[in-house]
Design a protein around this motif. Structure first.
Motif, PDB file in Angstrom:
ATOM      1  N   GLN A  57      -5.505   8.878  -1.041  1.00 18.79           N
ATOM      2  CA  GLN A  57      -4.168   8.887  -0.444  1.00 18.79           C
ATOM      3  C   GLN A  57      -3.205   8.355  -1.479  1.00 18.79           C
ATOM      4  OE1 GLN A  57      -3.282   6.808   3.278  1.00 18.79           O
ATOM      5  NE2 GLN A  57      -5.326   7.400   4.003  1.00 18.79           N
ATOM      6  N   LYS A 107       0.567   7.421  -1.234  1.00 20.91           N
ATOM      7  CA  LYS A 107       1.750   7.314  -0.388  1.00 20.91           C
ATOM      8  C   LYS A 107       2.874   6.585  -1.107  1.00 20.91           C
ATOM      9  CE  LYS A 107       3.003   5.484   4.181  1.00 20.91           C
ATOM     10  NZ  LYS A 107       2.449   5.001   5.462  1.00 20.91           N
ATOM     11  N   TYR A 108       2.549   5.504  -1.770  1.00 20.66           N
ATOM     12  CA  TYR A 108       3.544   4.726  -2.511  1.00 20.66           C
ATOM     13  C   TYR A 108       3.350   4.991  -3.993  1.00 20.66           C
ATOM     14  CZ  TYR A 108       3.525   2.536   2.054  1.00 20.66           C
ATOM     15  OH  TYR A 108       3.563   2.327   3.404  1.00 20.66           O
ATOM     16  N   THR A 142       0.738   3.132  -6.232  1.00 22.11           N
ATOM     17  CA  THR A 142      -0.617   2.792  -5.754  1.00 22.11           C
ATOM     18  C   THR A 142      -1.366   3.981  -5.165  1.00 22.11           C
ATOM     19  OG1 THR A 142       0.189   0.575  -5.216  1.00 22.11           O
ATOM     20  CG2 THR A 142      -1.934   1.202  -4.298  1.00 22.11           C
ATOM     21  N   LEU A 182      -4.811   5.108  -3.149  1.00 24.52           N
ATOM     22  CA  LEU A 182      -5.956   4.651  -2.369  1.00 24.52           C
ATOM     23  C   LEU A 182      -7.123   5.593  -2.619  1.00 24.52           C
ATOM     24  CD1 LEU A 182      -3.927   2.869  -0.889  1.00 24.52           C
ATOM     25  CD2 LEU A 182      -4.840   3.685   1.280  1.00 24.52           C
ATOM     26  N   ARG A 212      -7.777  -2.903  -7.164  1.00 32.12           N
ATOM     27  CA  ARG A 212      -8.021  -3.719  -5.978  1.00 32.12           C
ATOM     28  C   ARG A 212      -9.234  -3.145  -5.245  1.00 32.12           C
ATOM     29  NH1 ARG A 212      -2.214  -3.941  -2.834  1.00 32.12           N
ATOM     30  NH2 ARG A 212      -0.941  -3.132  -4.543  1.00 32.12           N
ATOM     31  N   TYR A 254      -1.922 -13.051   1.541  1.00 30.35           N
ATOM     32  CA  TYR A 254      -1.164 -11.881   1.086  1.00 30.35           C
ATOM     33  C   TYR A 254      -0.377 -11.202   2.217  1.00 30.35           C
ATOM     34  CZ  TYR A 254      -0.258  -7.628  -1.684  1.00 30.35           C
ATOM     35  OH  TYR A 254       0.344  -6.595  -2.342  1.00 30.35           O
ATOM     36  N   TYR A 255      -1.053 -10.688   3.227  1.00 24.48           N
ATOM     37  CA  TYR A 255      -0.344 -10.008   4.318  1.00 24.48           C
ATOM     38  C   TYR A 255      -0.798 -10.476   5.693  1.00 24.48           C
ATOM     39  CZ  TYR A 255       1.880  -6.090   1.753  1.00 24.48           C
ATOM     40  OH  TYR A 255       2.676  -5.324   0.941  1.00 24.48           O
ATOM     41  N   ARG A 297       3.113 -12.390   3.358  1.00 19.43           N
ATOM     42  CA  ARG A 297       4.274 -11.688   3.903  1.00 19.43           C
ATOM     43  C   ARG A 297       3.899 -11.060   5.233  1.00 19.43           C
ATOM     44  NH1 ARG A 297       5.273  -7.715  -0.632  1.00 19.43           N
ATOM     45  NH2 ARG A 297       3.039  -8.061  -0.734  1.00 19.43           N
ATOM     46  N   SER A 356       2.262  -1.084   9.066  1.00 16.14           N
ATOM     47  CA  SER A 356       2.001   0.045   8.159  1.00 16.14           C
ATOM     48  C   SER A 356       2.269   1.328   8.927  1.00 16.14           C
ATOM     49  CB  SER A 356       0.566   0.026   7.665  1.00 16.14           C
ATOM     50  OG  SER A 356       0.361  -1.086   6.841  1.00 16.14           O
ATOM     51  N   LYS A 369       5.743   0.265   4.895  1.00 16.45           N
ATOM     52  CA  LYS A 369       5.395  -1.037   5.479  1.00 16.45           C
ATOM     53  C   LYS A 369       6.697  -1.713   5.882  1.00 16.45           C
ATOM     54  CE  LYS A 369       1.062  -2.573   3.381  1.00 16.45           C
ATOM     55  NZ  LYS A 369       0.560  -1.323   2.790  1.00 16.45           N
ATOM     56  N   ILE A 376       8.802  -3.362   3.086  1.00 20.39           N
ATOM     57  CA  ILE A 376       8.083  -4.007   1.982  1.00 20.39           C
ATOM     58  C   ILE A 376       7.618  -2.918   1.025  1.00 20.39           C
ATOM     59  CG2 ILE A 376       5.987  -5.271   1.378  1.00 20.39           C
ATOM     60  CD1 ILE A 376       6.108  -6.642   4.070  1.00 20.39           C
ATOM     61  N   GLN A 377       7.318  -1.760   1.607  1.00 21.54           N
ATOM     62  CA  GLN A 377       6.922  -0.573   0.859  1.00 21.54           C
ATOM     63  C   GLN A 377       7.549   0.606   1.564  1.00 21.54           C
ATOM     64  OE1 GLN A 377       5.679   0.262  -1.817  1.00 21.54           O
ATOM     65  NE2 GLN A 377       4.015  -1.062  -2.487  1.00 21.54           N
TER      66      GLN A 377
HETATM   67  C1  LIG Z   1      -0.393  -1.300   1.940  1.00 18.69           C
HETATM   68  C2  LIG Z   1      -0.597  -0.043   1.232  1.00 18.69           C
HETATM   69  C3  LIG Z   1      -0.583  -0.010  -0.164  1.00 18.69           C
HETATM   70  C4  LIG Z   1      -0.370  -1.250  -1.000  1.00 18.69           C
HETATM   71  O1  LIG Z   1       0.889  -1.806  -0.820  1.00 18.69           O
HETATM   72  P1  LIG Z   1       1.242  -3.184  -1.537  1.00 18.69           P
HETATM   73  O2  LIG Z   1       2.543  -3.615  -0.949  1.00 18.69           O
HETATM   74  O3  LIG Z   1       1.322  -2.894  -3.010  1.00 18.69           O
HETATM   75  O4  LIG Z   1       0.131  -4.127  -1.222  1.00 18.69           O
HETATM   76  C5  LIG Z   1      -0.754   1.219  -0.769  1.00 18.69           C
HETATM   77  N1  LIG Z   1      -0.934   2.367  -0.062  1.00 18.69           N
HETATM   78  C6  LIG Z   1      -0.949   2.359   1.281  1.00 18.69           C
HETATM   79  C7  LIG Z   1      -1.132   3.654   2.014  1.00 18.69           C
HETATM   80  C8  LIG Z   1      -0.789   1.163   1.974  1.00 18.69           C
HETATM   81  O5  LIG Z   1      -0.792   1.168   3.317  1.00 18.69           O
END
Ligand SMILES: *Cc1c(COP(=O)(O)O)cnc(C)c1O
Length: 448
Positions: A139, A141-142, A145, A147, A231, A330-331, A370, A375, A380, A400-401
Motif C-alpha cells: 500500500q 498512501k502517504y 511511506t 506499507l 519499520r 508514538y500513537y 500523538r 486512520s 490520519k 497528522i498524515q
Molecule cells: C500510519 C500510516 C503510515 C505511517 O504514518 P506515520 O505518520 O509516518 O507514522 C503509513 N501508511 C499508512 C497507510 C498508515 O496508515
C-alpha cells in the motif's frame, strides 16, 4: 561487554510455542474455570471472528482471577457482545440445533460481510503498480511511506479481538499478500520519494529470520539509498517475546537488525502495546533490552478500547513504563469502524478526554505520543479537542498524515457531537457544507 549499571541478565527458560484456535477452545485448561454458558458464547463468537491464542499469553499475561474483566482476556478471548445481538442469536441457534460445518461456514461468511470487513477503502485504494502490474502486497498512501505485507507474515502469534485486519484471518477473505520480494525491491528502486518502508501484517515477526533477511538485506544496496527508515510492525514483544531471546533464530534476527542499523538505516520496531500489564513479565523486558542493544528504536502504538484500556491511568502508566524501558510512545489510535467496533468504541470526545488526562500525568519525555488519531480514508486525523469558537461548540481537528501532504497540519473544525465515534460521523462546523479536503478526496477516490 562491561555492564555500567548493575543489571543482571536474567536467565530465560526457552518455551515451546503452543497455540490454540477456535476448535481447540475446550483444550485450554484455564477456561475450565469459566462457566459453561460463557464457554458456549465464546465458541459462538469464535465461529465468526478470528480466535488464536498462545500459552504464553494465557499463562503469563491474563490474570484468571479477574476474568472476564481482565484486559488481556478481553484482548484475546471472544466475548458475546462482540457480535450484534441478532447475529449472535442466529449463530447460537444454529449451533444449538442440528447443523453441518457448511451451514456454520455460510452463516459466518454472511455475518462477517455485515461487519464492514474492509474499512477505509483498503482493498481498492492505495494499491501501487510496478510496470503496469498491481502489487496487492503493498500500500502506498502517504508519499514517503510504503506499507509492505510479506506473504508469510499474514498472521500473528495470537489474535487481538479488536483487530482492524480481522477479515484476513478468517474464511476465504481476500488477503493482502505478496510472495515477491522482487516486486518490493523493484517498486522501491523506482520510487525515490519513498523514505520509509513499513513491514506489517499480520505480524512479520512470525516469519523465520531467513525470510526477513530475504526482504530486508537487499535494501542495503546503493539503489535504495533514498530509503532511510525501516519499520517493522509487531505485537511479538508481548505476544511472543521468546522470538528475540530463545527461538532458534533469535540471535540471527538480532544480528540482521544490527546489520541494518550499522549500515545507516533507521530501524524502528513499531510495537503494538495495549495495556501496561503486557510489559510486566521479565521475558518481555529482556526482549526489549536485547532489541535495544542492536541499535533499533522501539516505538509504541495502540488504539483506545472500551473494556481494555479506556482508563487514563493505564495509558499514563503504560507510557511511563515504555519510557523506563527505553521505548518511545508514538500513537494513540481511535478504534476503526470495522468488526466488533461497537463493543470497543469510545466516543471521540471521551477518547480525547482520556488522552488528555493521561498526557497531563507524564513529562515531556513521554509526550512524543500523538493522538487520538483516526486512520481514515483521507488520512490520519487527530482529535485536538473540544472547544467553543464564536459561540459554537466544535471539535478541533488536524491531519497528522494526508493523502495530499498539503492537508497536513491545517486545523479544521467539526460540529460538536457527543456521540460521534469516527470521522464520517462528523459534519463541518460554522454552517459549512464540506470539509476543506472533501472535493479533492472525492476526486482521488474516483481516480484510484
Ligand atoms: C500510519 C500510516 C503510515 C505511517 O504514518 P506515520 O505518520 O509516518 O507514522 C503509513 N501508511 C499508512 C497507510 C498508515 O496508515
Amino acid at each position: 561487554m562491561q555492564q555500567v549499571v548493575n543489571v543482571q541478565e536474567p536467565v530465560i527458560t526457552p518455551r515451546r510455542f503452543k497455540v490454540y484456535q477456535h476448535r481447540q477452545l475446550d483444550k485450554i485448561e484455564a477456561l475450565n474455570k469459566v462457566p459453561a454458558d460463557m464457554r458456549f458464547e465464546m465458541k459462538v463468537v469464535a465461529n465468526v471472528l478470528p480466535f488464536r491464542v498462545n500459552e504464553y499469553v494465557f499463562n503469563e499475561l491474563i490474570d484468571w482471577e479477574n476474568v472476564p474483566n481482565d484486559p488481556l482476556f478481553q484482548l484475546t478471548f471472544p466475548q458475546k457482545d462482540m457480535l450484534e445481538p441478532s447475529a449472535f442469536q442466529r449463530m447460537a441457534d444454529l449451533m444449538s440445533g442440528k447443523h453441518t460445518t457448511n451451514e456454520v461456514f455460510d452463516l459466518a461468511t454472511q455475518l462477517r460481510d455485515e461487519m464492514n470487513p474492509h474499512p477505509a477503502g483498503q482493498m481498492q485504494m492505495n494499491v501501487p503498480h510496478v510496470d503496469g502490474e498491481p502489487l496487492p502486497g503493498m500500500q502506498h498512501k502517504y508519499r514517503e511511506t510504503v506499507l509492505f505485507f510479506p506473504a508469510q507474515g499474514q498472521y500473528c502469534h495470537s489474535y487481538c479481538t479488536f483487530c482492524f485486519r480481522w477479515a484476513q484471518f478468517v474464511g476465504k477473505a481476500t488477503r493482502f499478500n505478496s510472495n515477491d520480494a522482487d516486486q518490493l525491491h523493484r517498486y522501491l528502486a523506482q520510487h525515490k520519494e519513498v523514505t520509509d518502508l513499513l513491514v506489517t501484517g499480520g505480524d512479520p515477526m512470525v516469519m523465520r529470520t531467513r525470510k526477513l533477511q530475504h526482504y530486508l538485506e537487499n535494501l542495503l544496496k546503493p539503489e535504495f539509498e533514498h530509503l532511510k527508515t525501516i519499520r517493522i510492525g509487531t505485537k511479538s514483544l508481548t505476544f511472543w517475546p521468546y522470538r528475540f531471546i530463545t527461538d532458534p533464530d533469535a540471535d540471527d534476527l538480532l544480528r540482521l537488525l544490527e546489520k541494518l542499523v550499522s549500515a545507516g538505516k533507521h530501524v524502528s520496531i513499531m510495537a503494538h502495546l495495549n495495556h501496561p500489564n503486557e510489559l510486566r513479565t521479565e521475558v518481555c523486558q529482556e526482549a526489549v533490552r536485547r532489541l535495544r542493544n542492536t541499535g533499533v528504536q522501539i516505538r509504541c502504538q495502540a488504539p483506545l478500547l472500551r473494556h481494555i484500556n479506556d482508563d487514563p491511568d493505564d495509558w499514563a502508566t503504560m507510557w511511563q513504563k515504555q519510557v523506563s524501558l527505553g521505548m518511545i510512545p508514538y500513537y494513540m489510535f481511535v478504534e476503526r469502524d470495522t468488526g466488533a467496533k461497537r463493543y470497543f468504541e469510545v466516543p471521540l470526545e471521551q477518547t480525547w478526554e482520556i488522552f488528555r488526562k493521561a498526557y497531563q500525568q507524564v513529562s515531556g519525555i513521554a509526550r512524543t505520543v500523538r493522538g487520538p488519531s483516526m486512520s481514515a480514508g483521507p488520512g490520519k486525523v487527530e482529535v485536538q479537542g473540544v472547544t467553543e469558537i464564536a459561540g459554537e461548540k466544535v471539535f478541533a481537528l488536524r491531519f497528522i498524515q494526508g493523502r495530499n501532504p498539503d492537508w497536513v497540519q491545517r486545523p479544521f473544525f467539526a460540529k460538536y457531537d457527543p456521540n460521534a465515534t469516527w470521522l464520517n460521523d462528523l459534519k463541518p462546523a460554522f454552517g459549512e457544507q464540506k470539509f476543506f479536503f472533501e472535493d479533492e478526496y472525492a476526486q482521488m477516490s474516483a481516480m484510484d
